[in-house]
Enzyme design. Structure first.
Site, PDB file in Angstrom:
ATOM      1  N   ILE A   1       0.829  -1.205   0.000  1.00 22.82           N
ATOM      2  CA  ILE A   1       0.000   0.000   0.000  1.00 22.82           C
ATOM      3  C   ILE A   1       0.864   1.256   0.000  1.00 22.82           C
ATOM      4  O   ILE A   1       0.551   2.245  -0.672  1.00 22.82           O
ATOM      5  CB  ILE A   1      -0.953  -0.006   1.213  1.00 22.82           C
ATOM      6  CG1 ILE A   1      -1.997  -1.126   1.057  1.00 22.82           C
ATOM      7  CG2 ILE A   1      -1.631   1.346   1.387  1.00 22.82           C
ATOM      8  CD1 ILE A   1      -2.803  -1.389   2.324  1.00 22.82           C
TER       9      ILE A   1
ATOM     10  N   VAL B   1      10.663   3.699  12.245  1.00 27.66           N
ATOM     11  CA  VAL B   1       9.757   4.708  12.808  1.00 27.66           C
ATOM     12  C   VAL B   1       9.544   4.560  14.309  1.00 27.66           C
ATOM     13  O   VAL B   1       8.955   5.437  14.934  1.00 27.66           O
ATOM     14  CB  VAL B   1       8.386   4.697  12.082  1.00 27.66           C
ATOM     15  CG1 VAL B   1       8.547   5.020  10.609  1.00 27.66           C
ATOM     16  CG2 VAL B   1       7.671   3.361  12.288  1.00 27.66           C
TER      17      VAL B   1
ATOM     18  N   ASN C   1       2.055   4.802   7.266  1.00 27.90           N
ATOM     19  CA  ASN C   1       1.671   3.501   6.744  1.00 27.90           C
ATOM     20  C   ASN C   1       2.499   2.347   7.309  1.00 27.90           C
ATOM     21  O   ASN C   1       2.051   1.199   7.274  1.00 27.90           O
ATOM     22  CB  ASN C   1       1.799   3.507   5.216  1.00 27.90           C
ATOM     23  CG  ASN C   1       1.583   2.141   4.602  1.00 27.90           C
ATOM     24  OD1 ASN C   1       0.479   1.609   4.612  1.00 27.90           O
ATOM     25  ND2 ASN C   1       2.655   1.549   4.074  1.00 27.90           N
TER      26      ASN C   1
ATOM     27  N   TYR D   1      -2.167  -6.807  17.184  1.00 33.95           N
ATOM     28  CA  TYR D   1      -2.371  -6.054  15.952  1.00 33.95           C
ATOM     29  C   TYR D   1      -3.666  -5.247  16.008  1.00 33.95           C
ATOM     30  O   TYR D   1      -3.679  -4.035  15.747  1.00 33.95           O
ATOM     31  CB  TYR D   1      -2.401  -7.014  14.766  1.00 33.95           C
ATOM     32  CG  TYR D   1      -2.581  -6.333  13.430  1.00 33.95           C
ATOM     33  CD1 TYR D   1      -1.522  -5.676  12.822  1.00 33.95           C
ATOM     34  CD2 TYR D   1      -3.819  -6.336  12.785  1.00 33.95           C
ATOM     35  CE1 TYR D   1      -1.686  -5.036  11.595  1.00 33.95           C
ATOM     36  CE2 TYR D   1      -3.990  -5.706  11.567  1.00 33.95           C
ATOM     37  CZ  TYR D   1      -2.919  -5.058  10.970  1.00 33.95           C
ATOM     38  OH  TYR D   1      -3.091  -4.412   9.768  1.00 33.95           O
TER      39      TYR D   1
END
Length: 250
Positions: A14, A57, A83, A147
C-alpha cells in the site's frame, strides 16, 4: 509550488502504491522504510521526484532525522502518511510481551513519533496526516490481540490529532483497509480463506493496493479540505456487515 508527502512503509504494498499515485498527481515524495535494500530498489525505478530515507519509525532519533531530511528534500511538508506497520498473529495465550511490544512499537509508537516530529512542518503548510489503521481496529477477530489493539489505538490517536492540530490548520484522518490483495496476503491465504473473505464482503472480493492509495491521496488533497477526524473503512463493506451470516443477506 510542488507539494511534498512523506510516506512510511513505502518500499512495497500500500505504501508504494500511494507513492506512485502521489507522483501521478504531481507531488514529490519522501519514501521511508527500514528495509533499505528494497526501499532503494523501489525508489530507483521512480525517478528524481522521490527521496529514499531508510529509518525505523519506532526510534525517536531516526524519526527526527528522517523528518528533517524529508522537509529539506521537499522544501516543506504537505502530507504525512503513517503507513509503516507490522503484523504478528496468534492466540492471546501465545502473545508474549516481546511480541506485544514489537507490534506496538511500530504500529502505534511509530505513528505518534512521526506525527509529532512532522507537526510543525505540516502546520507551516496547512498539511494533512493520514494514519493507516485496519478493519481489525474496528471489529475484533481471533489471533489479532496485539495487531487489532494497536490499530484501534491508531484510530483514537487520529481523533486526538484532529482535535488538537486542527487549530494549526492540520487535518488528521484514518484509513482502515479491509482484506487487500497484496503479494504477502496471497502467499499466506489459502483458497479456503480467500473464499471465506469473498463470502463475508458485500463486494465479494479483496481490495487492491491502488484502491487504498486512492483514498489516502484524496484525504491528503485539497479536495478533502474540510474533512478531519474521520475514520474511513476501505473494505468493500466488510465492517458494515458486522457478524451477520452472509447466507442471511440473500
Amino acid at each position: 509550488m510542488t507539494k511534498c508527502a512523506l510516506v512510511t512503509g513505502a518500499a512495497r504494498g500500500i505504501g508504494l502504491a500511494t507513492v506512485r499515485l502521489f507522483l501521478e498527481e504531481g507531488w514529490r515524495v519522501a519514501m521511508v522504510d527500514r528495509d533499505g535494500t528494497e526501499l532503494a530498489a523501489a525508489a530507483a525505478a521512480l525517478g528524481p521526484q522521490v527521496c529514499a530515507l531508510e529509518a525505523d519509525v519506532s526510534e525517536p532519533g531516526q524519526v527526527a532525522a528522517m523528518v528533517e531530511a524529508a522537509v529539506a528534500f521537499g522544501g516543506g511538508l504537505d502530507a504525512l502518511v503513517n503507513n509503516a506497520g507490522v503484523a504478528e498473529f496468534g492466540p492471546i495465550a501465545d502473545c508474549d510481551f516481546a511480541m506485544w511490544r514489537r507490534v506496538m512499537a511500530t504500529n502505534l509508537d511509530g505513528v505518534f513519533l512521526c506525527s509529532q516530529a512532522a507537526a510543525p512542518a505540516l502546520a507551516a503548510r496547512k498539511g494533512a496526516i493520514v494514519n493507516i489503521g485496519s478493519i481489525s481496529g474496528l471489529r475484533a477477530s481471533t489471533l489479532r490481540v496485539a495487531y487489532g489493539t494497536s490499530k484501534a489505538a491508531v484510530i483514537q490517536l487520529t481523533k486526538q490529532q484532529a482535535a488538537e492540530l486542527g487549530e494549526q490548520g492540520v487535518r488528521a484522518n484514518c484509513v482502515c483497509p479491509g482484506p487487500v490483495r497484496t503479494k504477502l496476503a496471497m502467499a499466506v491465504h489459502s483458497q479456503e480463506i480467500i473464499d471465506a473473505y469473498h463470502d463475508a464482503i458485500p463486494l465479494n472480493r479483496y481490495g487492491s493496493e491502488r484502491e487504498i492509495a486512492e483514498a489516502i491521496v484524496f484525504l491528503c488533497s485539497e479536495k478533502a479540505s474540510y474533512i478531519t477526524g474521520q475514520v474511513l473503512a476501505v473494505d468493500g463493506g466488510f465492517e458494515s456487515t458486522g457478524v451477520g451470516l452472509p447466507a442471511l443477506r440473500k
